[in-house]
Design a protein around this motif. Structure first.
Motif, PDB file in Angstrom:
ATOM      1  N   LEU A  80     -14.753  -9.263  17.430  1.00 18.11           N
ATOM      2  CA  LEU A  80     -14.224 -10.392  16.644  1.00 18.11           C
ATOM      3  C   LEU A  80     -12.736 -10.097  16.461  1.00 18.11           C
ATOM      4  N   VAL A  81     -12.043 -11.220  16.663  1.00 16.59           N
ATOM      5  CA  VAL A  81     -10.598 -11.249  16.723  1.00 16.59           C
ATOM      6  C   VAL A  81     -10.311 -12.200  15.420  1.00 16.59           C
ATOM      7  N   SER A  82      -9.477 -11.818  14.787  1.00 17.19           N
ATOM      8  CA  SER A  82      -9.016 -12.944  13.813  1.00 17.19           C
ATOM      9  C   SER A  82      -7.405 -12.421  13.027  1.00 17.19           C
ATOM     10  N   CYS A  83      -6.763 -13.532  12.741  1.00 20.83           N
ATOM     11  CA  CYS A  83      -5.440 -13.127  11.732  1.00 20.83           C
ATOM     12  C   CYS A  83      -5.614 -13.751  10.553  1.00 20.83           C
ATOM     13  N   TYR A  84      -6.867 -14.580  10.249  1.00 15.20           N
ATOM     14  CA  TYR A  84      -6.938 -15.108   8.972  1.00 15.20           C
ATOM     15  C   TYR A  84      -8.070 -14.497   7.999  1.00 15.20           C
ATOM     16  N   GLY A  85      -7.823 -14.817   6.864  1.00 12.72           N
ATOM     17  CA  GLY A  85      -8.976 -14.569   5.980  1.00 12.72           C
ATOM     18  C   GLY A  85      -9.469 -12.988   5.677  1.00 12.72           C
ATOM     19  N   PHE A  86      -8.815 -11.917   5.923  1.00 16.56           N
ATOM     20  CA  PHE A  86      -9.153 -10.600   5.865  1.00 16.56           C
ATOM     21  C   PHE A  86      -8.273 -10.063   4.731  1.00 16.56           C
ATOM     22  N   LYS A  87      -8.621  -9.157   4.123  1.00 17.08           N
ATOM     23  CA  LYS A  87      -7.940  -8.372   3.101  1.00 17.08           C
ATOM     24  C   LYS A  87      -8.040  -6.836   3.065  1.00 17.08           C
ATOM     25  N   ILE A  88      -6.970  -6.348   2.911  1.00 13.79           N
ATOM     26  CA  ILE A  88      -7.180  -4.945   2.719  1.00 13.79           C
ATOM     27  C   ILE A  88      -6.955  -4.346   1.362  1.00 13.79           C
ATOM     28  N   GLU A  89      -7.998  -3.960   0.583  1.00 13.92           N
ATOM     29  CA  GLU A  89      -8.045  -3.681  -0.685  1.00 13.92           C
ATOM     30  C   GLU A  89      -8.749  -2.308  -0.937  1.00 13.92           C
ATOM     31  N   ASN A  90      -8.301  -1.427  -1.895  1.00 10.24           N
ATOM     32  CA  ASN A  90      -8.763  -0.044  -2.204  1.00 10.24           C
ATOM     33  C   ASN A  90      -9.408   0.584  -1.056  1.00 10.24           C
ATOM     34  N   GLY A  91      -8.616   0.857   0.265  1.00 12.50           N
ATOM     35  CA  GLY A  91      -8.899   1.760   1.060  1.00 12.50           C
ATOM     36  C   GLY A  91      -9.928   0.964   2.137  1.00 12.50           C
ATOM     37  N   TYR A  92     -10.023  -0.514   1.869  1.00 14.61           N
ATOM     38  CA  TYR A  92     -11.298  -1.074   2.845  1.00 14.61           C
ATOM     39  C   TYR A  92     -10.652  -2.274   3.532  1.00 14.61           C
ATOM     40  N   VAL A  93     -11.014  -2.477   4.589  1.00 20.35           N
ATOM     41  CA  VAL A  93     -10.720  -3.912   5.191  1.00 20.35           C
ATOM     42  C   VAL A  93     -11.726  -4.616   4.821  1.00 20.35           C
ATOM     43  N   ARG A  94     -11.537  -5.788   4.279  1.00 19.98           N
ATOM     44  CA  ARG A  94     -12.597  -6.806   3.962  1.00 19.98           C
ATOM     45  C   ARG A  94     -12.590  -7.804   4.430  1.00 19.98           C
ATOM     46  N   ILE A  95     -13.770  -8.134   5.293  1.00 29.15           N
ATOM     47  CA  ILE A  95     -13.635  -9.078   6.476  1.00 29.15           C
ATOM     48  C   ILE A  95     -14.644 -10.252   6.038  1.00 29.15           C
ATOM     49  N   PRO A  96     -14.388 -11.553   6.106  1.00 32.20           N
ATOM     50  CA  PRO A  96     -15.404 -12.661   5.669  1.00 32.20           C
ATOM     51  C   PRO A  96     -16.478 -12.840   6.672  1.00 32.20           C
ATOM     52  N   VAL A  97     -17.624 -13.012   6.124  1.00 32.89           N
ATOM     53  CA  VAL A  97     -18.819 -13.077   6.895  1.00 32.89           C
ATOM     54  C   VAL A  97     -19.440 -14.655   6.791  1.00 32.89           C
ATOM     55  N   SER A  98     -19.279 -14.941   5.635  1.00 32.46           N
ATOM     56  CA  SER A  98     -19.810 -16.144   5.196  1.00 32.46           C
ATOM     57  C   SER A  98     -19.111 -16.624   3.861  1.00 32.46           C
ATOM     58  N   ARG A  99     -19.523 -17.775   3.405  1.00 35.14           N
ATOM     59  CA  ARG A  99     -18.917 -18.348   2.253  1.00 35.14           C
ATOM     60  C   ARG A  99     -19.254 -17.213   0.883  1.00 35.14           C
ATOM     61  N   GLY A 100     -17.977 -16.687   0.598  1.00 34.61           N
ATOM     62  CA  GLY A 100     -18.314 -15.843  -0.428  1.00 34.61           C
ATOM     63  C   GLY A 100     -18.814 -14.203  -0.375  1.00 34.61           C
ATOM     64  N   LYS A 101     -19.099 -14.325   0.920  1.00 39.52           N
ATOM     65  CA  LYS A 101     -19.711 -12.995   1.264  1.00 39.52           C
ATOM     66  C   LYS A 101     -18.817 -12.347   2.384  1.00 39.52           C
ATOM     67  N   ARG A 102     -18.422 -10.986   2.100  1.00 36.13           N
ATOM     68  CA  ARG A 102     -17.270 -10.021   2.702  1.00 36.13           C
ATOM     69  C   ARG A 102     -17.829  -8.874   3.170  1.00 36.13           C
ATOM     70  N   PHE A 103     -17.710  -8.299   4.497  1.00 38.08           N
ATOM     71  CA  PHE A 103     -18.158  -6.904   5.030  1.00 38.08           C
ATOM     72  C   PHE A 103     -17.013  -6.081   4.977  1.00 38.08           C
ATOM     73  N   SER A 104     -17.188  -4.887   4.336  1.00 31.93           N
ATOM     74  CA  SER A 104     -16.038  -3.894   4.080  1.00 31.93           C
ATOM     75  C   SER A 104     -16.236  -2.636   5.019  1.00 31.93           C
ATOM     76  N   ILE A 105     -15.136  -2.155   5.612  1.00 25.58           N
ATOM     77  CA  ILE A 105     -14.963  -1.195   6.446  1.00 25.58           C
ATOM     78  C   ILE A 105     -14.053  -0.290   5.960  1.00 25.58           C
ATOM     79  N   PRO A 106     -14.349   0.838   5.417  1.00 32.19           N
ATOM     80  CA  PRO A 106     -13.462   1.962   5.225  1.00 32.19           C
ATOM     81  C   PRO A 106     -12.193   2.213   6.057  1.00 32.19           C
ATOM     82  N   LEU A 107     -11.134   2.613   5.647  1.00 31.28           N
ATOM     83  CA  LEU A 107      -9.985   3.048   6.617  1.00 31.28           C
ATOM     84  C   LEU A 107      -9.877   4.428   6.336  1.00 31.28           C
ATOM     85  N   THR A 108      -9.465   4.992   7.439  1.00 28.18           N
ATOM     86  CA  THR A 108      -9.101   6.359   7.228  1.00 28.18           C
ATOM     87  C   THR A 108      -7.726   6.795   6.574  1.00 28.18           C
TER      88      THR A 108
END
Length: 153
Positions: A80-108
């Motif tokens: 998955l490649v994107s330059c839109y819609g993602f956020k970096i918050e509280n040590g996580y990358v938050r990636i939109p999955v569907s309307r109102g739902k995000r998947f969070s990945i912890p950053l090192t």
């Protein structure tokens, strides 16, 4: 699931581009965007899939022009490649999955240190089954030029 969906959207865009002999991003977007409506994903993933397909088609066209034999382009890897819609918050990358739902990945800790530096901005991400890659841009320091011994006309 979203990575496989993105791969399918890239392949559908490639199919449309090949069928219409199109490789420019603008023309491919006009042809493919409405046909990608059948895929249940945020619209910016559709735009990124079309952009990826256009890049593949341009590279193929260039290879053909140079005389290389090419195979029919097809995306195999789930990513998955994107330059839109993602956020970096509280040590996580938050990636939109569907309307109102995000998947969070912890950053090192190291990644957080790098992206929190002044002048550093995260521009896009690439997600595979095992890796998250962030594309960052940073401001370059300004260098003032001083002319020594300049001669007049």
């Amino acid at each position: 699931m979203l990575m496989d969906l993105f791969r399918k959207m890239v392949n559908e865009s490639l199919r449309i581009g090949l069928a219409n002999d199109v490789s420019s991003l603008r023309r491919l977007s006009l042809l493919a965007y409405n046909q990608l409506a059948q895929y249940d994903s945020p619209s910016y993933y559709k735009l990124c899939a079309i952009s990826r397909a256009a890049g593949i088609l341009v590279a193929r066209k260039k290879s053909i022009r140079r005389g290389f034999t090419t195979r029919t382009p097809y995306s195999f890897r789930q990513h998955l490649v994107s330059c839109y819609g993602f956020k970096i918050e509280n040590g996580y990358v938050r990636i939109p999955v569907s309307r109102g739902k995000r998947f969070s990945i912890p950053l090192t800790k190291h990644v957080l240190e790098v992206i929190s530096q002044p002048g550093v901005k995260v521009r896009s991400f690439t997600l595979t089954r095992t890796k998250l890659s962030l594309c960052v841009a940073h401001d370059t320091p300004r260098i003032e030029c001083k002319l020594h011994g300049r001669r007049g006309p």
